[in-house]
Design an enzyme around this catalytic site. Sequence first.
Site, short mmCIF file in Angstrom:
data_model
loop_
_atom_site.label_atom_id
_atom_site.label_comp_id
_atom_site.label_asym_id
_atom_site.label_seq_id
_atom_site.Cartn_x
_atom_site.Cartn_y
_atom_site.Cartn_z
N ASP A 64 8.75 29.86 -33.25
CA ASP A 64 9.70 29.15 -34.12
C ASP A 64 11.03 29.88 -33.97
OD1 ASP A 64 8.72 31.46 -35.44
OD2 ASP A 64 8.97 30.59 -37.43
N HIS B 33 8.11 42.27 -35.94
CA HIS B 33 6.92 41.39 -36.01
C HIS B 33 6.55 40.78 -34.66
CE1 HIS B 33 7.56 41.56 -40.34
NE2 HIS B 33 8.74 40.97 -40.22
C1 BDR Z 1 7.13 36.17 -39.19
O1 BDR Z 1 7.88 35.19 -39.90
C2 BDR Z 1 9.03 34.83 -39.20
O2 BDR Z 1 10.14 34.77 -40.03
C3 BDR Z 1 9.21 35.87 -38.13
O3 BDR Z 1 9.81 35.29 -36.98
C4 BDR Z 1 7.82 36.35 -37.86
O4 BDR Z 1 7.17 35.53 -36.89
C5 BDR Z 1 7.05 37.43 -40.03
O5 BDR Z 1 6.45 37.18 -41.25
CA CA Z 2 8.44 33.93 -35.62
#
Ligand code: BDR
Ligand code: CA
Length: 317
Positions: free
Chosen positions: A11, A242
Amino acid sequence: MTAQPLYFDCDTGIDDSMALAYLLASPEIEIAGIGTVSGNVNSTQAARNTLALTQLAGRATIPVAVGAADPQAGTYGGSVPHIHGHNGIGDITVPDSAQSAVAQDAADMIIELARTHRGKLRLLTTGPLTNVAEALRREPELPSLVQDITIMGGAAQQSGNVTPVAEANIHNDPEAAAEVLAAPWDITLVPLDVTLAHTLEEADRRRLLDSGRPLPVALGEMMDLYYDFYLETFGRRCCAVHDPLAAAIAVGGVVPTLAPSVDVVVDATQGPGRGQTICDLRGQFLNYPPQKGAHCRVVLKAGPDSAAHLVERLLTL
Ligand code: BDR
Ligand code: CA
């Protein structure tokens, strides 16, 4: 080394962009296709970002498929401009790609790639699991057609980042996550427990900016906004890693040091637990019987210096 085919579902926000760049720089895998999903931004904007960034790296021919606009149940809740900017990539300007997204949607791309690379395709997801769940519905044999799936999402022994128990990727489509986590494939879950323990710092961002290379510089620029957001969390300008950490674990560049295989169930009810990844970690207590048939490896800790590895690899672009 033979590069393994990998499908990437994202995303495309700021850390997804970092994961994408990491994958582009990884000789261990070859990106066979990319699908986008609504999360940090809507799936159409995510595809636009993805196409622009692959072009910036000189890899514009990688096929990008627009995926689901809405979660399995309900409608997309909207973007998060205070975290990823209005355009998802920190409001920096990157020229649009000369390429368009392919005609098929992301779920069909997953199925087609799985059949083409039977038993060899690896899946990596850094967004909500809507496309993968849809692919499972269209092709129930999917788990036997792919090698494995690595998922950035969830929180095992850590609080959530959207609700007290739910992490964003799972929160944005709990029904899809429940289906994907229940399917019989080899899953590596990379939850907040480990991704919040690894950070990139201002010195790392500076190295990307100083490289003079188009994609690393763009990452350094977009991380400015991301660092602003994380100031409150960490008390300094830095960011959690992340999505790039999940990419590095999928590729083998960063190795988990504590990752028990346990049963994981996603709460898709409408109660306060909605979106929680319930990981059965009772095995940590003496005499609790080992879980036979558990197929989800939950990464709780990973090697000490992922930041150095990530930056070194991004600088090869
Ligand atoms: C996840 O949520 C999204 O905002 C970031 O891209 C990551 O994949 C972290 O909680
Ligand atoms: Ca993400």
